[in-house]
Design an enzyme around this catalytic site. Sequence first.
Site, PDB file in Angstrom:
ATOM      1  N   CYS A  87       0.820  -1.220   0.000  1.00 53.01           N
ATOM      2  CA  CYS A  87       0.000   0.000   0.000  1.00 53.01           C
ATOM      3  C   CYS A  87       0.849   1.264   0.000  1.00 53.01           C
ATOM      4  CB  CYS A  87      -0.934   0.000   1.201  1.00 53.01           C
ATOM      5  SG  CYS A  87      -1.864  -1.522   1.357  1.00 53.01           S
ATOM      6  N   HIS A 336      -9.297   3.521  -1.238  1.00 58.95           N
ATOM      7  CA  HIS A 336      -7.919   3.044  -1.102  1.00 58.95           C
ATOM      8  C   HIS A 336      -7.547   2.110  -2.257  1.00 58.95           C
ATOM      9  CE1 HIS A 336      -4.186   1.831   0.583  1.00 58.95           C
ATOM     10  NE2 HIS A 336      -4.599   0.880   1.404  1.00 58.95           N
TER      11      HIS A 336
HETATM   12  N1  COA Z   1     -16.904   1.305   4.425  1.00 58.06           N
HETATM   13  C1  COA Z   1     -18.213   1.583   4.250  1.00 58.06           C
HETATM   14  N2  COA Z   1     -19.021   0.882   3.423  1.00 58.06           N
HETATM   15  C2  COA Z   1     -18.449  -0.111   2.741  1.00 58.06           C
HETATM   16  C3  COA Z   1     -17.093  -0.455   2.868  1.00 58.06           C
HETATM   17  C4  COA Z   1     -16.324   0.299   3.751  1.00 58.06           C
HETATM   18  N3  COA Z   1     -15.031   0.020   3.935  1.00 58.06           N
HETATM   19  N4  COA Z   1     -16.822  -1.508   2.062  1.00 58.06           N
HETATM   20  C5  COA Z   1     -17.970  -1.811   1.436  1.00 58.06           C
HETATM   21  N5  COA Z   1     -18.963  -0.984   1.842  1.00 58.06           N
HETATM   22  C6  COA Z   1     -20.354  -1.003   1.479  1.00 58.06           C
HETATM   23  C7  COA Z   1     -20.560  -1.139  -0.006  1.00 58.06           C
HETATM   24  O1  COA Z   1     -20.679   0.146  -0.618  1.00 58.06           O
HETATM   25  C8  COA Z   1     -21.877  -1.902  -0.074  1.00 58.06           C
HETATM   26  O2  COA Z   1     -22.928  -1.002   0.169  1.00 58.06           O
HETATM   27  P1  COA Z   1     -24.326  -1.156  -0.588  1.00 58.06           P
HETATM   28  O3  COA Z   1     -24.849  -2.514  -0.171  1.00 58.06           O
HETATM   29  O4  COA Z   1     -25.122  -0.011  -0.080  1.00 58.06           O
HETATM   30  O5  COA Z   1     -23.991  -1.095  -2.037  1.00 58.06           O
HETATM   31  C9  COA Z   1     -21.791  -2.827   1.133  1.00 58.06           C
HETATM   32  O6  COA Z   1     -20.892  -2.192   2.060  1.00 58.06           O
HETATM   33  C10 COA Z   1     -21.280  -4.220   0.813  1.00 58.06           C
HETATM   34  O7  COA Z   1     -20.124  -4.061  -0.004  1.00 58.06           O
HETATM   35  P2  COA Z   1     -19.159  -5.263  -0.323  1.00 58.06           P
HETATM   36  O8  COA Z   1     -18.246  -4.813  -1.420  1.00 58.06           O
HETATM   37  O9  COA Z   1     -19.960  -6.518  -0.513  1.00 58.06           O
HETATM   38  O10 COA Z   1     -18.333  -5.353   1.013  1.00 58.06           O
HETATM   39  P3  COA Z   1     -17.494  -6.576   1.511  1.00 58.06           P
HETATM   40  O11 COA Z   1     -18.194  -7.137   2.707  1.00 58.06           O
HETATM   41  O12 COA Z   1     -17.150  -7.500   0.397  1.00 58.06           O
HETATM   42  O13 COA Z   1     -16.125  -5.871   1.960  1.00 58.06           O
HETATM   43  C11 COA Z   1     -14.632  -5.159   3.628  1.00 58.06           C
HETATM   44  C12 COA Z   1     -16.054  -5.086   3.101  1.00 58.06           C
HETATM   45  C13 COA Z   1     -14.498  -4.241   4.823  1.00 58.06           C
HETATM   46  C14 COA Z   1     -14.314  -6.595   4.061  1.00 58.06           C
HETATM   47  C15 COA Z   1     -13.662  -4.724   2.482  1.00 58.06           C
HETATM   48  O14 COA Z   1     -13.967  -3.404   2.105  1.00 58.06           O
HETATM   49  C16 COA Z   1     -12.205  -4.796   2.921  1.00 58.06           C
HETATM   50  O15 COA Z   1     -11.601  -5.855   2.867  1.00 58.06           O
HETATM   51  N6  COA Z   1     -11.601  -3.675   3.329  1.00 58.06           N
HETATM   52  C17 COA Z   1     -10.218  -3.652   3.767  1.00 58.06           C
HETATM   53  C18 COA Z   1      -9.321  -3.446   2.587  1.00 58.06           C
HETATM   54  C19 COA Z   1      -7.876  -3.615   2.973  1.00 58.06           C
HETATM   55  O16 COA Z   1      -7.510  -4.480   3.745  1.00 58.06           O
HETATM   56  N7  COA Z   1      -7.012  -2.802   2.385  1.00 58.06           N
HETATM   57  C20 COA Z   1      -5.601  -2.843   2.636  1.00 58.06           C
HETATM   58  C21 COA Z   1      -5.315  -2.167   3.910  1.00 58.06           C
HETATM   59  S1  COA Z   1      -3.610  -2.118   4.328  1.00 58.06           S
END
Ligand code: COA
Length: 388
Positions: A87, A336
């Site tokens: 990242c 991100h």
């Molecule tokens: N914050 C707020 N809303 C979020 C979100 C977040 N981080 N991620 C997804 N959403 C919302 C989507 O917009 C969607 O909304 P909708 O139903 O109104 O359209 C809903 O949540 C479901 O989205 P989806 O893509 O299915 O989410 P997910 O459950 O597959 O993923 C996380 C959610 C948190 C697991 C994923 O965003 C993630 O892994 N984040 C961390 C990324 C990371 O590790 N980056 C590197 C860091 S060093």
Amino acid sequence: MRDVAIIGIGCTTFGEKWGSSFRDLFVEAGALALEDAQLSGEKIDAMYVGNMSAGRFIEQEHIGALIADYAGLATHHIPSTRVEAACASGGLAFRQAMIAVASGMEDIVVAAGVEKMTDVEPGASTDTLTGAADREWEGFVGATFPGLYAMIATDYMHRYPLTREQLAQVAVKNHYNGARNPIAQFQQEITINTVLKSTMVAEPLRLFDCSPITDGAAAVIVAPLERAREFTDTPIRILASAQASDTITLHDRRDISTLDASVAAGQRAFRMAKLTHKDIDLIEVHDCFSIAEICAIEDLGFCKKGLAGRLTAEGETALNGRIPVNTSGGLKACGHPVGATGIKQVYEVVQQLRGEAGKRQIDGATIGMTHNVGGTGATVAVHIMGVD
Ligand code: COA
């Protein structure tokens, strides 16, 4: 060493950009940066491109050449180099571009970052991101990035007086800022209850404590300070560039709630710029999870260990606070796209220092800082920039 300035910036909107390919994203950001610097492509001497994992996200390697080709520069045969540090890829690409110009090797250099993360299903993106941790010691035994940062949060909350509400305020503040940023993935304000009632991801981190999965690209153009006014009336000088490393696994760390690489890079940057914390008008920090912003504020020395939660809850890191943090909305609300984030942080600081940040403008900002983290802190890049 020559002084270096930023002469042009460009960024796509961030989000699930199913209508744009990886190369479309890069070309869009690059064209915006060239237009901003009133520069034509043939003036570019070199490019550094931050990208974490195109091989796994879109099954494409050889990114440096691909980007030069689709930017229309293949026949100019300029050096184009991919930079990878998870990242922190964007932050390191920016640092390489700065070093190339500072050394006198190159004059006009593009630093860019690009990632297309939403073309794979969620399990695959989570697994790809796990490659930024230690696959043998962490990934193979089931740790994910939310899981690793949840361990940091649990340790932190055990040792310091951080409440769940204070932690949620990081996301509330960043969504407030993102709602004022036209490139942000999430442009809606939220409340503490939105965070506390959202789905549990990895105890104690909930959905709204996490940065999302994002597509996007950003580009900045740097040049010797002495030539900068050929291209822009508002050159932004790079006052410091620092990078530090640490153990890749959390279990080898002296203290998992302190990112020692952030401490080291921050101290080096302040020394190089000959500045103190009071001189900094805003910081873009790496809030991949809400706890990461808390740690970053402390590790960079903006308050004592254990106090960043209170600082946040009291509004000191808000747009009108003593030290505004993540005016762009941060990774949480702006999004991100991992390889692009470090460049987007620079893009935000330059907008603020030029007075072009619209509804999130910090009045009279003249000096800003960026903090870009790879993995759980095995790589950190810190830059300080100022109005010339
Ligand atoms: N914050 C707020 N809303 C979020 C979100 C977040 N981080 N991620 C997804 N959403 C919302 C989507 O917009 C969607 O909304 P909708 O139903 O109104 O359209 C809903 O949540 C479901 O989205 P989806 O893509 O299915 O989410 P997910 O459950 O597959 O993923 C996380 C959610 C948190 C697991 C994923 O965003 C993630 O892994 N984040 C961390 C990324 C990371 O590790 N980056 C590197 C860091 S060093």
